[in-house]
Structures are given as C-alpha cells and as structure tokens.
Design an enzyme around this catalytic site. Sequence first.
Site, PDB file in Angstrom:
ATOM      1  N   ASP A  34       8.776   3.767  13.594  1.00  0.00           N
ATOM      2  CA  ASP A  34       9.398   2.663  14.318  1.00  0.00           C
ATOM      3  C   ASP A  34      10.832   2.370  13.873  1.00  0.00           C
ATOM      4  OD1 ASP A  34       8.404   1.704  11.908  1.00  0.00           O
ATOM      5  OD2 ASP A  34       7.190   0.100  12.797  1.00  0.00           O
ATOM      6  N   ASP A  41       0.844  -1.195   0.000  1.00  0.00           N
ATOM      7  CA  ASP A  41       0.000   0.000   0.000  1.00  0.00           C
ATOM      8  C   ASP A  41       0.882   1.249   0.000  1.00  0.00           C
ATOM      9  OD1 ASP A  41       0.957   0.076   2.686  1.00  0.00           O
ATOM     10  OD2 ASP A  41      -0.802  -1.070   3.316  1.00  0.00           O
ATOM     11  N   ASP A  51       1.345   4.984   1.615  1.00  0.00           N
ATOM     12  CA  ASP A  51       0.955   5.934   2.651  1.00  0.00           C
ATOM     13  C   ASP A  51       1.522   7.299   2.316  1.00  0.00           C
ATOM     14  OD1 ASP A  51      -0.315   3.988   4.273  1.00  0.00           O
ATOM     15  OD2 ASP A  51       1.647   3.296   4.927  1.00  0.00           O
TER      16      ASP A  51
HETATM   17  P1  ATP Z   1       3.571  -3.143   5.383  1.00  0.00           P
HETATM   18  O1  ATP Z   1       4.337  -3.490   4.177  1.00  0.00           O
HETATM   19  O2  ATP Z   1       3.288  -4.294   6.249  1.00  0.00           O
HETATM   20  O3  ATP Z   1       2.367  -2.273   5.135  1.00  0.00           O
HETATM   21  P2  ATP Z   1       4.546  -0.745   6.616  1.00  0.00           P
HETATM   22  O4  ATP Z   1       5.928  -0.373   7.030  1.00  0.00           O
HETATM   23  O5  ATP Z   1       3.897   0.070   5.567  1.00  0.00           O
HETATM   24  O6  ATP Z   1       4.599  -2.272   6.247  1.00  0.00           O
HETATM   25  P3  ATP Z   1       2.269  -0.084   8.225  1.00  0.00           P
HETATM   26  O7  ATP Z   1       1.692  -0.822   9.372  1.00  0.00           O
HETATM   27  O8  ATP Z   1       1.474   0.035   6.981  1.00  0.00           O
HETATM   28  O9  ATP Z   1       3.680  -0.747   7.934  1.00  0.00           O
HETATM   29  O10 ATP Z   1       2.655   1.360   8.771  1.00  0.00           O
HETATM   30  C1  ATP Z   1       3.060   2.405   7.910  1.00  0.00           C
HETATM   31  C2  ATP Z   1       4.196   3.186   8.542  1.00  0.00           C
HETATM   32  O11 ATP Z   1       3.763   3.767   9.786  1.00  0.00           O
HETATM   33  C3  ATP Z   1       5.404   2.363   8.920  1.00  0.00           C
HETATM   34  O12 ATP Z   1       6.261   2.194   7.826  1.00  0.00           O
HETATM   35  C4  ATP Z   1       6.020   3.178  10.035  1.00  0.00           C
HETATM   36  O13 ATP Z   1       6.741   4.259   9.506  1.00  0.00           O
HETATM   37  C5  ATP Z   1       4.804   3.732  10.743  1.00  0.00           C
HETATM   38  N1  ATP Z   1       4.377   2.872  11.854  1.00  0.00           N
HETATM   39  C6  ATP Z   1       3.487   1.859  11.811  1.00  0.00           C
HETATM   40  N2  ATP Z   1       3.322   1.281  13.002  1.00  0.00           N
HETATM   41  C7  ATP Z   1       4.123   1.937  13.857  1.00  0.00           C
HETATM   42  C8  ATP Z   1       4.404   1.839  15.256  1.00  0.00           C
HETATM   43  N3  ATP Z   1       3.809   0.894  16.007  1.00  0.00           N
HETATM   44  N4  ATP Z   1       5.292   2.704  15.787  1.00  0.00           N
HETATM   45  C9  ATP Z   1       5.880   3.655  15.034  1.00  0.00           C
HETATM   46  N5  ATP Z   1       5.665   3.793  13.729  1.00  0.00           N
HETATM   47  C10 ATP Z   1       4.791   2.973  13.122  1.00  0.00           C
HETATM   48 MG    MG Z   2       1.938  -0.121   4.850  1.00  0.00          MG
END
Ligand code: ATP
Ligand code: MG
Length: 428
Positions: free
Chosen positions: A144, A57, A59
């Site tokens: 994170d 996805d 963001d």
């Molecule tokens: P995925 O490929 O699983 O979507 P992602 O890194 O995009 O991985 P998401 O859960 O979609 O993970 O979250 C988007 C972004 O938000 C992360 O890349 C991170 O920067 C931030 N984020 C998400 N969860 C947390 C958390 N618990 N603490 C701090 N930052 C977070």
């Molecule tokens: Mg994501």
Amino acid sequence: MSHFYMNVDNRTEASIASEQISINALKVIRRLTEHGYEAYLVGGGVRDIILGRKPKDFDVATNAHPDEVHELFRNSRLIGRRFKIVHVHFGGDIVEVATFRAARDDAKEDIDTEDEDQLNQTESGMLLADNVYGEFEEDVFRRDFTINALYYDPEKEEVIDLVDGEKDLKSQTITLIGEPENRYREDPVRMIRAIRFKAMLGFSINEASAEPMRELGYLLQDISPARLFEEFLKLFMSGYAAAVFEELLRYELFGWVFPDSRRAMDYAPAEKLIRAALDSTDRRIAEDLPVTPAFIYAAFLWYPFVEEKKRLEEEGVSHVEASNEAAANILAKQQLFTSIPRRFSGPMRDIWYLQYRLPNRNKAQSLVRHKRFRAAYDFLLLREQAGEKLDNLGEWWTEYQDANETERQTMKPKPKRRRRRRRRERPT
Ligand code: ATP
Ligand code: MG
C-alpha cells in the site's frame, strides 16, 4: 533478474540493529535462506524499527510457496483459503510468512486479459482476488504505502527500498504506491489504512494520495462487514482513537462506515460523546487499563438508539419493548457495515439499558452490584460531558461510590417530581 539492486543512499540511512528484531523472525528468515529461498523482513516491523518504535509484529516475505514454507517448519500452520500465508509458531509468538505476490491492477494491463479483469475486479475496480504469486519487485509494488514497502535483509544488513520509502519516513509522509485512485479502487480499505498510519505516526498524507479520498469514500460500502470490524478494532483500540476519529471526519469517511452515527451528529451531541468516549479509551490504553469495543459501539450508536426508541414509543410501544426493539434495529443496521460479535453487542445493550435505571437512586444498592455498572456509570459521565442535562446524576453516583455504608443511607434517594413522572410513564 536481480532483486538486490538498491538505492545506495538508502543503504546508509537505515539503522536496524538485529537486537530490535524478534529472534524468531530472524530464525525463520535464516532457515528459508539456508534452503535457497529469498526471505526478508517487511512491512510495519521494518517501518517501526527505523522510526524507533516498538513493532507490533514481524512479517516475513519470501519466494518460497506456502506449502514449501510449511514443510520447513514443523511448528507452522497454513492460514487462509484464497491466499495462503503461513504462521510459524514459537510458543505464543507468531511469525507471519507470506509468499511474494503480484497485484493485478491497471499498471499491468499488458498481462491482464479482459476476461481476467472481469474475474478479478468489480466494476469499481476493486480486487476480488489478489492471489497471484509474483516476483520480489511485484511484491514491492502491490503494497500500500512506500513506508510499508521496505524490505530488510538481516544477513546483508541491508534495507531494500525500491519506492523511496525511507525518504518518506524521513519527511513523515504517507504516500500510496502507484496511481492513488486506482489503488483505492482496488482496495478501498487503503483509505482507512492511510488515516490509521497518519493518526498513529503523526505523519501527513501526501497530497496526491489524500486528494481522491473524499470522492471515493463511498467505495467502503463494498467492503465486507467482517473486514471492516477488523479495521474498526485497529482504528479505535490501538491508543490513538481520538486522532483517527478526527481524520475520518476530515476526509469524510466516517459516515460510510457508521452512517447512523454520522447522521446523529446533525441532531444530537453525538460528536462530543464519541470524542469523549475515544479520549477515555486512549487514556485507558495509555494506563494499561482494559478497554472494550462494546463501550465504543455504545457511544457511536447511543443517539441513534435513543432516537429510534423515541420513535417506537411515539408509536405506542412500551419502554421495555421499545428499548429492545430499538437496540435490535440499530444493531441490525450497523451490522450491514461493520459486524458486531455477540460478545460485544450484549454488553453494549447492557450499558444502554442501564442508562434508564441509573436515575433510580433508591435502587442504588443493587445497581452498583450489576456487572456492567462501572461501564454504565462511565458512560453516564460521558453523556454529561457531551452536554446532556441529567440532574448531576453522575456526580451523585460518584459520591455514592465513594461513600461508606452509613453515608449511603443518608444520601437523599432522589429529587422530587422527576421520579414520579417516570413512574407513571413506565409500563407495568
Ligand atoms: P501494523 O503496525 O498495524 O501491523 P503494518 O504496516 O504491519 O502495520 P499490516 O496490516 O500488518 O500492517 O500489513 C503488513 C503489510 O502488508 C503492510 O505493511 C503492507 O506492506 C501490506 N499490506 C497490508 N494491507 C494492505 C493493503 N490493503 N494493500 C496493500 N498492501 C497491504
Ligand atoms: Mg503488521
């Protein structure tokens, strides 16, 4: 303050072609910047593109407030109560737009009064509300991991990297931003996320980020079952469940989320069964076959269920009642940790209950027509794979399904005494 200073090194390293980014995310960013806001692509999307993986996805992070974003896009919805984000819809595609926010942690003691600390953190340091809008830099440092804190500016075609995220991408390292223990205390789910990214990307976790995990696993008990269920789905339904399981064991986190399953490993071949179930889940995902959390829960909780059922039967409860009660008890306990929506707990029980009917070979004709037969049969094979001795029942069912009608008639309904003994035991 300027948000555009960046490490010149990193500028040359990033290779992002705009064709890799969803056109919709680009549209959202362009519209926001045309209206004078800052907006970037961020998170897993940027990380995955740099790694040459297909992002799940996209963001967008912006300094526009949620209602301002909502105003700009007719096709948008405000989501969330505590912290609002905006979903911009393009047909089935959704671009998630989040406003820059600040984390409240020890790094910002200077602005947090003691009262605010009390309001926003539990004793263990967990963040209860991270609903403070912030500057770009604050948004970077509340994220994170460094590999998740890369921002891409499509107009300038620049990656903004304030945390050495690209270096970590190169060396395949998962590094928590900030002081690890604090960051895990703020949000213990970050421990699980570290493991997920390690398993998914095949990276290693940087030593300082890995070190506190075994000590702090107990903090996962504070996380709501609803949130842990969401994490459960991401951990085990994304195609690398077997690797996730190994890592959860390695860092001793599994038992904090699945205590009964963890205990079962000490008295039953639970570890083997879970491994077999997760391997099969991963294989099915790779082959684009459907998978369900019901099956995974069935495997995680099978031996606790069997044990609980045995306990009840020893107390004199009948087989049928013991099954129902054991399932209810085990489910109720697990739901203190991860929720299990009804649409999954129902099928999970079916898989369990059918395990006691599958030995009934002379009922084969009706059993194969049960809507959960296939799942129950697959489950039976896994139990045998785990080492349960079931009289080659799995093989019998495999042959039965391969056989035509006439062959089925001649398949010996059943081997000797086991059936009679079962009959007598069964309550009427
Ligand atoms: P995925 O490929 O699983 O979507 P992602 O890194 O995009 O991985 P998401 O859960 O979609 O993970 O979250 C988007 C972004 O938000 C992360 O890349 C991170 O920067 C931030 N984020 C998400 N969860 C947390 C958390 N618990 N603490 C701090 N930052 C977070
Ligand atoms: Mg994501």
